[in-house]
Design a protein around this motif. Structure first.
Motif, PDB file in Angstrom:
ATOM      1  N   THR A 217       0.811  -1.235   0.000  1.00 19.92           N
ATOM      2  CA  THR A 217       0.000   0.000   0.000  1.00 19.92           C
ATOM      3  C   THR A 217       0.833   1.268   0.000  1.00 19.92           C
ATOM      4  O   THR A 217       0.315   2.338  -0.326  1.00 19.92           O
ATOM      5  CB  THR A 217      -0.911   0.051   1.242  1.00 19.92           C
ATOM      6  N   GLY A 218       2.074   1.180   0.420  1.00 22.61           N
ATOM      7  CA  GLY A 218       2.901   2.382   0.520  1.00 22.61           C
ATOM      8  C   GLY A 218       2.379   3.349   1.573  1.00 22.61           C
ATOM      9  O   GLY A 218       2.751   4.517   1.585  1.00 22.61           O
ATOM     10  N   GLY A 219       1.487   2.883   2.427  1.00 24.21           N
ATOM     11  CA  GLY A 219       0.943   3.752   3.485  1.00 24.21           C
ATOM     12  C   GLY A 219      -0.374   4.400   3.099  1.00 24.21           C
ATOM     13  O   GLY A 219      -1.015   5.063   3.913  1.00 24.21           O
ATOM     14  N   GLY A 220      -0.795   4.247   1.840  1.00 27.15           N
ATOM     15  CA  GLY A 220      -1.997   4.928   1.390  1.00 27.15           C
ATOM     16  C   GLY A 220      -3.171   3.986   1.226  1.00 27.15           C
ATOM     17  O   GLY A 220      -3.080   2.820   1.610  1.00 27.15           O
ATOM     18  N   PRO A 221      -4.251   4.472   0.649  1.00 31.62           N
ATOM     19  CA  PRO A 221      -4.457   5.871   0.289  1.00 31.62           C
ATOM     20  C   PRO A 221      -4.910   6.690   1.502  1.00 31.62           C
ATOM     21  O   PRO A 221      -5.310   6.121   2.503  1.00 31.62           O
ATOM     22  CB  PRO A 221      -5.579   5.795  -0.757  1.00 31.62           C
ATOM     23  N   PHE A 222      -4.819   7.982   1.365  1.00 29.85           N
ATOM     24  CA  PHE A 222      -5.184   8.916   2.433  1.00 29.85           C
ATOM     25  C   PHE A 222      -4.416   8.598   3.719  1.00 29.85           C
ATOM     26  O   PHE A 222      -4.950   8.764   4.812  1.00 29.85           O
ATOM     27  CB  PHE A 222      -6.692   8.888   2.705  1.00 29.85           C
ATOM     28  N   SER A 223      -3.197   8.101   3.581  1.00 30.55           N
ATOM     29  CA  SER A 223      -2.349   7.719   4.730  1.00 30.55           C
ATOM     30  C   SER A 223      -3.010   6.659   5.602  1.00 30.55           C
ATOM     31  O   SER A 223      -2.625   6.476   6.759  1.00 30.55           O
ATOM     32  CB  SER A 223      -2.005   8.948   5.596  1.00 30.55           C
ATOM     33  N   GLN A 226      -0.569   4.077   6.963  1.00 25.38           N
ATOM     34  CA  GLN A 226       0.747   4.580   7.359  1.00 25.38           C
ATOM     35  C   GLN A 226       1.008   4.225   8.818  1.00 25.38           C
ATOM     36  O   GLN A 226       0.438   4.833   9.709  1.00 25.38           O
ATOM     37  CB  GLN A 226       0.802   6.091   7.151  1.00 25.38           C
TER      38      GLN A 226
END
Lengths: 273, 438
Positions: A217-223, A226
C-alpha cells in the motif's frame, strides 16, 4: 569473564551500539545521514504530534487485528493438523506454504489479486479494488499479513499440542468434560507458555514490519495504512531525515519493550499462580 | 591435539575476529583491483536491468561490453537496483565508505545525492570534454550543476507525452482529444462506455514511488498555466493561481468520471501497466517507456504518442524535461577510469544504441548519425526532440523533492476525492515546505 567477551562484543556490536546510535540520532537535526545540531526532543514532537498519534493508532489497529486473526487461526489449524487423518503431511505442506513466500512477493501477488481492474477477483470489486479505500486498504493489509504469518503460529502451536499428554485429555473426558471444555480447560492452559511466546514474537514482528506495508500500500491511500515502522523507513531512507526516522524507531522500540515486558509479566504471573 | 585457550589468547582471537570482519566488510564495498592484474573493477549501479525485457537494459549491456572490450585498464560490472530503491542504497553505501564507482541518477534526485555525499564533482574531468561537446546538449547541462559544480553528466532526455490506445478509443467511438477539456470528456466517455472497467484518462495518485506519476502531470500542468512548482528562489510556489488551476484540472478529470478511485493505487508503473493491459485508455507518460510498452502483447502500434494537448486548441502543454545522468561515486578509487567510461557512455555510438531502444539522445549531433536517422523509430524520436526543444521546461529539483512530492500527492488525494478545498490543500503543503526550508 574472558570466555564471555567475544559474545559480549558481538552483542554490543549488533544490538547495543545501533540502539545507542539511534537514540543519539533522534535528538539531532540531521542533513542527509549526518548530524547537524542537537535539538533535544524536537524530533519526538513530530512523531508524537497529531499526525504521529494517528500513525500510532493505525499501528495498534494493524497489530491487534492481525494478532486476533493469526493466533486463533494458527491454533485452529494446528488442532486440525494434530489429528491423525489421511494426507496429513500434504495438508501440513499446503498450510505452511505461505511461510516460504517473501513479504515482497506476497505483497505483489496480493496487489495483483486485489486489483479492481485486471486482478482475478476484479469481478467482486466493480473497477475499484479494496486498496482504493482507507478501510479496504487496512483490511487487505491485515489479511495479507495474517496469510503470511499464520504458518508460524501453526507450527509453534502444533509443536506445543504434541507435548500435551494424551492421558491428561482422556482423563478429562472420563471426568465428564465435553471436547470443547477439554480443549479450553486442559489443552489451552497446558500450551499457554507457547501461546504467550507466540504472541510476543508476532507482536514484535508486526510492529516492525516495513516491507509488506511499503510494497502493498505504501501507506496509502489517504495515509490510511501509514504505520510507525513505515514512517521510520520513509523518513530515514526516502526523505533522508534520519533524525526524525530515528525518533520513530525509538518510539517503536519503546512500544516493543513495553509489550514484551507486559507479556512476560503475564506469563510469569500465571506460572507463579 | 588440544589447544589451550587462556585469557590472552581469547582476547587476541576476539580482536582478530573483529579486525577480520571489519576488513572484510570494507573490502566488500566500492571499487578494487579484484583480479590483481591491474585492471580496475568498476561497479556501475543503475536501475536498468541488462537481463530484463526493457530494450534499454539490452542497450546498456552492449555499451558496457563495448567499453570493456575497447580498453584494458578497467572492467565495468553492472548492478541493477529497482529505481525506487537505488537512491537510498547508494547514499547509505557511500556513507559507510563504499558504494558504486559509477552511479545512474535520475536528475530530480541529484540534489539529494549531493546532500547525501554519495557523488563527487566532475568539473575537472569534464572541463575539456564540455568545451567541445557542451554546446551540443539539447538542454543546458547546467541542470546537473549544484552550487556551481557539475555533479553528473546527463545521458538521456525524456519528455512527457500524451499516450492513447488507438484500439480502445476506436472501440468506444472516441476521437483523440486536442485540448485538455476534450481529454476530460474523452476519458469520461471511455470509462462510462466500458462500465468503469477501463480508466479513461489515468493520473496516478498513489503515494507509492514518492508520488512521481502525479508530479509528472502536476508540474507541466502548472507550467501550462504559467506557474512553477518551485520558484527560481527555491521556494515552493505551487499554491499560486497556476497551481490551483492545475489542481482544478486534475479534479475535473475525476469529477467528470475520466478516472475513478482506482488511480489511488496507481503510480507511474501501474499507469503504464494499465496501458499495456488495455485497462487505461489515455495517459501522460514518459517517452522513455514507449518502446517497452509497445513490446507488450497486443500493444504495438496501438499505442500512439503526441505532444500533450494544451489548455486551448492549437496549443501544447509544456513538457517537463528531465533525464537520467551518470555520476562519479564519492568513494571511487579510479576516477580516471570512471570518467573514461562516462565519455564512452556519451559517445555517438553509445547514444545511437540507446536511441534504438527508444531513448531520446541528449546530444543534438547524434540525431544526424545514420544509425539514428535511419532507425525505424527515427520519425518519432525527431518529433519528441522538437517537442523538447520547443516546449521543454527544466524544473528545479531541491534535495527534499521526494518529501515534497509525497506530501503533495497526499494532499491531492484529499482534494480530488475527499472534498478538501484546493487552494487550502496546496497552501498547507507549500507553507509547510517553505517553513522547513528555513
Amino acid at each position: 569473564m574472558a570466555l564471555y567477551l567475544p559474545a559480549l562484543v558481538l552483542v554490543a556490536l549488533v544490538s547495543v551500539f545501533p540502539i545507542a546510535y539511534a537514540l543519539r540520532l533522534s535528538v539531532y537535526r540531521t542533513r542527509a545521514l549526518r548530524t547537524v545540531e542537537f535539538i533535544g526532543w524536537d524530533n519526538f514532537a513530530t512523531v508524537l504530534g497529531p499526525a504521529g498519534w494517528a500513525d500510532i493508532a493505525r499501528t495498534f489497529v494493524y497489530v491487534v487485528a492481525s494478532l486476533l486473526l493469526a493466533v486463533p487461526l494458527g491454533l485452529a489449524l494446528a488442532v486440525l493438523l494434530n489429528k491423525q487423518v489421511r494426507f496429513v503431511r500434504l495438508f501440513r505442506v499446503v498450510i505452511l506454504l505461505p511461510w516460504v513466500v517473501s513479504q515482497t512477493v506476497a505483497a505483489l501477488l496480493w496487489k495483483w489479486l486485489l486489483n479492481g481492474q485486471y486482478g482475478p477477483l476484479h469481478g467482486l470489486f466493480g473497477g475499484e479494488g479494496p486498496l482504493s479505500s482507507t478501510w479496504g486498504s487496512m483490511a487487505s493489509l491485515i489479511v495479507v499479513n495474517v496469510w503470511l504469518s499464520y504458518p508460524l503460529a501453526t507450527i509453534l502451536c502444533l509443536a506445543a499440542l504434541q507435548t500435551v499428554p494424551a492421558e491428561q485429555i482422556e482423563a478429562s473426558r472420563v471426568d465428564g468434560c465435553t471436547p470443547r471444555q477439554s480443549f479450553f480447560q486442559v489443552i489451552v492452559p497446558t500450551i499457554r507458555s507457547t501461546l504467550l511466546i507466540l504472541v510476543i514474537m508476532l507482536t514484535l514482528l508486526y510492529f516492525n514490519m516495513v516491507t509488506l506495508v511499503y510494497t502493498l500500500t505504501g501507506g496509502g491511500p489517504f495515509s490510511g495504512t501509514q504505520v510507525l515502522s513505515l514512517n521510520a523507513f520513509l523518513q530515514s531512507f526516502q526523505f533522508f531525515k534520519i533524525g526524525v526516522g530515528a525518533a520513530y524507531s525509538v518510539v517503536l522500540f519503546v512500544l516493543n519493550i513495553v509489550f514484551g515486558v507486559a507479556y512476560i509479566r503475564v506469563l510469569k504471573g500465571k506460572n507463579d499462580g | 591435539m588440544s589447544i589451550r585457550l587462556d585469557r590472552r589468547r581469547l582476547l587476541m582471537l576476539g580482536a582478530a575476529t573483529i579486525a577480520a570482519a571489519g576488513t572484510g566488510s570494507l573490502a566488500g564495498c566500492g571499487s578494487d583491483d579484484a583480479s590483481g592484474d591491474g585492471v580496475a573493477d568498476l561497479q556501475l549501479w543503475t536501475f536498468l536491468d541488462p537481463t530484463g525485457t526493457d530494450p534499454r537494459g539490452k542497450a546498456l549491456q552492449e555499451i558496457v561490453d563495448g567499453f570493456n572490450g575497447s580498453q584494458s585498464a578497467a572492467k565495468v560490472t553492472v548492478t541493477s537496483i529497482n529505481y525506487a530503491k537505488i537512491d537510498g542504497e547508494v547514499i547509505r553505501a557511500a556513507n559507510t565508505g563504499g558504494g558504486p564507482d559509477i552511479v545512474n541518477i535520475y536528475l530530480p534526485q541529484l540534489a539529494q545525492h549531493v546532500e547525501g555525499g554519495s557523488v563527487q564533482p566532475i568539473d575537472e574531468f569534464a572541463k575539456d570534454w564540455l568545451a567541445q561537446a557542451g554546446s551540443d546538449y539539447l538542454f543546458p547541462v547546467d541542470s546537473a550543476k549544484i552550487d556551481g559544480e557539475l555533479m553528473a553528466l546527463p545521458w538521456e532526455s525524456r519528455v512527457w507525452l500524451f499516450w492513447y490506445r488507438k484500439d480502445i478509443l476506436d472501440k468506444y467511438g472516441v476521437t483523440p482529444p486536442t485540448t485538455l477539456d476534450e481529454a476530460v470528456a474523452a476519458g469520461a466517455a471511455v470509462r462510462k462506455a466500458s462500465g468503469n472497467k477501463v480508466t479513461g484518462f489515468a493520473i496516478g495518485l498513489s503515494e507509492q514511488s514518492l508520488g512521481a506519476d502525479f508530479m509528472e502531470k502536476f508540474d507541466p500542468l502548472t507550467a501550462g498555466y504559467g506557474g512553477a512548482v518551485i520558484g527560481a528562489d527555491g521556494k515552493a510556489a505551487f499554491a499560486g493561481d497556476a497551481g490551483v488551476q492545475a489542481m482544478a484540472m486534475v479534479k475535473k478529470f475525476a469529477d467528470a468520471g475520466a478516472f475513478g478511485r482506482e488511480v489511488l493505487t496507481m503510480g507511474a508503473d501501474e499507469v503504464v501497466n494499465g496501458v499495456k493491459a488495455g485497462t487505461v485508455a489515455m495517459a501522460i507518460a514518459g517517452s522513455f517507456r514507449v518502446a517497452a510498452t509497445r513490446s507488450a502483447d497486443g500493444v504495438g502500434d496501438n499505442l500512439v504518442t503526441s505532444p500533450v494537448p494544451g489548455v486551448t486548441a492549437g496549443r501544447r502543454l509544456p513538457t517537463a524535461v528531465a533525464g537520467q545522468t551518470l555520476a562519479m561515486g564519492a568513494n571511487t578509487e579510479h576516477p580516471e577510469q570512471v570518467w573514461a567510461f562516462m565519455q564512452y557512455y556519451l559517445s555517438a555510438e553509445s547514444q545511437a544504441k540507446f536511441a534504438a531502444a527508444g531513448v531520446l539522445p541528449v546530444l543534438r549531433s547524434v540525431y544526424d548519425q545514420p544509425a539514428v536517422a535511419q532507425a525505424s523509430n527515427a520519425k518519432e524520436l525527431l518529433e519528441w526532440r522538437d517537442y523538447l526543444a520547443a516546449d521543454g521546461k527544466v524544473s528545479v529539483y531541491p534535495p527534499d523533492y521526494s518529501e515534497l512530492s509525497t506530501n503533495l500527492v497526499k494532499a491531492a488525494q484529499k482534494m480530488v476525492f475527499d472534498g478538501a478545498a484546493i487552494p487550502a490543500g496546496l497552501t498547507e503543503v507549500q507553507n509547510q515546505y517553505n517553513q522547513n526550508r528555513k
